[in-house]
Write an enzyme that holds these catalytic residues in place. Sequence first.
Site, PDB file in Angstrom:
ATOM      1  N   LYS A  34       1.027  -1.154  -0.163  1.00 31.27           N
ATOM      2  CA  LYS A  34       0.053  -0.088  -0.018  1.00 31.27           C
ATOM      3  C   LYS A  34       0.783   1.355  -0.084  1.00 31.27           C
ATOM      4  O   LYS A  34       1.662   1.459   0.907  1.00 31.27           O
ATOM      5  CB  LYS A  34      -0.872   0.086   1.192  1.00 31.27           C
ATOM      6  CG  LYS A  34      -1.632   1.150   1.178  1.00 31.27           C
ATOM      7  CD  LYS A  34      -2.819   1.113   2.475  1.00 31.27           C
ATOM      8  CE  LYS A  34      -3.615   2.299   2.508  1.00 31.27           C
ATOM      9  NZ  LYS A  34      -4.712   2.141   3.599  1.00 31.27           N
TER      10      LYS A  34
ATOM     11  N   ARG B 129     -10.891   9.629   2.100  1.00 31.01           N
ATOM     12  CA  ARG B 129     -10.865  10.293   3.483  1.00 31.01           C
ATOM     13  C   ARG B 129     -12.005  11.170   3.762  1.00 31.01           C
ATOM     14  O   ARG B 129     -12.473  11.439   4.821  1.00 31.01           O
ATOM     15  CB  ARG B 129      -9.234  10.960   3.535  1.00 31.01           C
ATOM     16  CG  ARG B 129      -8.156  10.038   3.690  1.00 31.01           C
ATOM     17  CD  ARG B 129      -7.024  10.566   3.943  1.00 31.01           C
ATOM     18  NE  ARG B 129      -5.781   9.463   3.670  1.00 31.01           N
ATOM     19  CZ  ARG B 129      -4.675   9.814   3.529  1.00 31.01           C
ATOM     20  NH1 ARG B 129      -4.250  10.850   3.333  1.00 31.01           N
ATOM     21  NH2 ARG B 129      -3.621   8.719   3.279  1.00 31.01           N
TER      22      ARG B 129
ATOM     23  N   LYS C 126       1.099   9.753   5.989  1.00 33.32           N
ATOM     24  CA  LYS C 126       1.389   8.217   6.328  1.00 33.32           C
ATOM     25  C   LYS C 126       2.560   7.640   5.797  1.00 33.32           C
ATOM     26  O   LYS C 126       2.480   6.414   5.796  1.00 33.32           O
ATOM     27  CB  LYS C 126       0.040   7.746   6.013  1.00 33.32           C
ATOM     28  CG  LYS C 126      -1.263   8.126   6.551  1.00 33.32           C
ATOM     29  CD  LYS C 126      -2.500   7.129   6.287  1.00 33.32           C
ATOM     30  CE  LYS C 126      -3.949   7.662   6.772  1.00 33.32           C
ATOM     31  NZ  LYS C 126      -4.957   6.790   6.831  1.00 33.32           N
TER      32      LYS C 126
ATOM     33  N   LYS D 174      -2.342  -1.494  -3.839  1.00 29.83           N
ATOM     34  CA  LYS D 174      -2.898  -0.143  -3.812  1.00 29.83           C
ATOM     35  C   LYS D 174      -2.195   0.985  -3.807  1.00 29.83           C
ATOM     36  O   LYS D 174      -1.273   1.007  -2.882  1.00 29.83           O
ATOM     37  CB  LYS D 174      -3.701  -0.453  -2.371  1.00 29.83           C
ATOM     38  CG  LYS D 174      -4.686   0.715  -2.298  1.00 29.83           C
ATOM     39  CD  LYS D 174      -5.326   0.425  -0.680  1.00 29.83           C
ATOM     40  CE  LYS D 174      -6.038   1.793  -0.480  1.00 29.83           C
ATOM     41  NZ  LYS D 174      -6.645   1.780   0.839  1.00 29.83           N
TER      42      LYS D 174
ATOM     43  N   SER E  68     -10.354   5.533  -4.494  1.00 27.45           N
ATOM     44  CA  SER E  68     -11.313   6.646  -4.885  1.00 27.45           C
ATOM     45  C   SER E  68     -10.780   7.658  -5.490  1.00 27.45           C
ATOM     46  O   SER E  68     -11.649   8.284  -6.401  1.00 27.45           O
ATOM     47  CB  SER E  68     -11.607   7.240  -3.252  1.00 27.45           C
ATOM     48  OG  SER E  68     -10.299   7.649  -2.570  1.00 27.45           O
TER      49      SER E  68
ATOM     50  N   TYR F 297     -15.146   0.784  -6.748  1.00 27.07           N
ATOM     51  CA  TYR F 297     -16.268   1.353  -6.760  1.00 27.07           C
ATOM     52  C   TYR F 297     -17.543   1.319  -7.847  1.00 27.07           C
ATOM     53  O   TYR F 297     -18.594   1.578  -7.811  1.00 27.07           O
ATOM     54  CB  TYR F 297     -16.276   2.890  -6.189  1.00 27.07           C
ATOM     55  CG  TYR F 297     -15.289   3.097  -5.126  1.00 27.07           C
ATOM     56  CD1 TYR F 297     -15.904   2.923  -3.933  1.00 27.07           C
ATOM     57  CD2 TYR F 297     -13.992   3.279  -5.096  1.00 27.07           C
ATOM     58  CE1 TYR F 297     -15.109   3.033  -2.536  1.00 27.07           C
ATOM     59  CE2 TYR F 297     -13.222   3.553  -4.149  1.00 27.07           C
ATOM     60  CZ  TYR F 297     -13.535   3.287  -2.896  1.00 27.07           C
ATOM     61  OH  TYR F 297     -13.103   3.330  -1.714  1.00 27.07           O
TER      62      TYR F 297
HETATM   63  C1  PBG Z   1      -7.168   3.545   5.718  1.00 29.80           C
HETATM   64  C2  PBG Z   1      -7.554   3.261   4.210  1.00 29.80           C
HETATM   65  C3  PBG Z   1      -7.461   4.182   3.298  1.00 29.80           C
HETATM   66  C4  PBG Z   1      -8.298   3.569   2.067  1.00 29.80           C
HETATM   67  C5  PBG Z   1      -8.678   2.294   2.431  1.00 29.80           C
HETATM   68  N1  PBG Z   1      -8.190   2.091   3.963  1.00 29.80           N
HETATM   69  C6  PBG Z   1      -7.054   5.516   2.858  1.00 29.80           C
HETATM   70  C7  PBG Z   1      -5.754   5.951   3.728  1.00 29.80           C
HETATM   71  O1  PBG Z   1      -4.891   4.834   3.867  1.00 29.80           O
HETATM   72  O2  PBG Z   1      -5.482   6.893   4.126  1.00 29.80           O
HETATM   73  C8  PBG Z   1      -8.192   4.175   0.683  1.00 29.80           C
HETATM   74  C9  PBG Z   1      -9.372   3.746  -0.277  1.00 29.80           C
HETATM   75  C10 PBG Z   1      -9.437   4.637  -1.221  1.00 29.80           C
HETATM   76  O3  PBG Z   1      -8.977   5.622  -1.662  1.00 29.80           O
HETATM   77  O4  PBG Z   1     -10.552   4.395  -2.158  1.00 29.80           O
HETATM   78  N2  PBG Z   1      -6.979   2.218   6.356  1.00 29.80           N
END
Ligand code: PBG
Length: 332
Positions: A202, A212, A225, A256, A282, A321
């Site tokens: 990730k 978010r 992060k 991801k 997203s 989605y």
């Molecule tokens: C956080 C989490 C995130 C997403 C899924 N779980 C965002 C992040 O790491 O800040 C993102 C999914 C998306 O953007 O569709 N545990």
Amino acid sequence: MRPTQAAFPATRLRRLRSTPAIRKLVQETTLTPGDFIWPVFVRDGTGVVEPIASMPGVNRLSVDKVVEAAKEAYSLGIPSICLFPYTDPSLKTEDCAEAWNPDNLSNRATRAIKDAVPEIAVMTDVALDPYNINGHDGFVEDGKIVNDRTVEALVKQALSQAEAGADIIGPSDMMDGRIGALRQALEAEGHENVLLLSYAAKFASAFYGPFRDAVGASGALKGDKKTYQMEPGNSDEAMRLIERDLREGADMVMVKPGMPYLDICRRAKDMFGAPTFAYQVSGEYAMLAGASERGWVDGEKVMLESLTAFKRAGCDGILTYFAPAASKILNG
Ligand code: PBG
């Protein structure tokens, strides 16, 4: 493998593209609703369908509406639905206790879905960010995101999800050692058939922005992060993470975001041969749906093309989605 072929005109590669029938016959990868995991946002209330501004076409749903969504997914042939809770700000604390509350939103939604549509696989999210007052996936001590104490909390969170009936647990937190700890706890507590789909590779990505907003974590997040999510320039590190998580007991692994990281998907599939998933996140959704809304691209075509690309890159499935919209088209 390098294909051998005669020179022109013995080889005319356009012959293979000359009619729809021939093109269909030689198509290498195909897409079906069975390839999708559909992420949905859950919120409190009844009868609530609340649009998310930065994700046109995506809504936050109350539990009763999530059950309807699960029924729709099942009837479309989508095998799995993945829950992300929008947590009331008053329930966000420094100790993140809501994360393992047996009656939290995610667990209530899981039970309701398993009651109504037991056939669909419910996937849940393991990470503290929806419950954390400072928006991070782990506990924060003296400005640092601490690893081992977070893993202990993630174990409690995952066990509460398994108790509620989750079929697939998706740790999205990127702490070290959590897959081993989760696997051991699930075995010890009689949940030996609960699957772990590790968010193994990730990346620290700006493509998570609209998510978010959707889960109400944007305002809360202090800093970035980068001490736990990966640097976008790294590929060897992704392989090390995936190998480590498979060794610790992950059943499936995820890359991801998706579209900007298809090279990582291909490499992971070739190297490990494990069930490999990508998350079309997203921001990727927002780009395609937003441009389509403005008439700048053909929404249906870019949706199906982008999803097919994941299959071509070696993915077994895609969190997207677009799952219901794409499935409707694929089912004709
Ligand atoms: C956080 C989490 C995130 C997403 C899924 N779980 C965002 C992040 O790491 O800040 C993102 C999914 C998306 O953007 O569709 N545990």
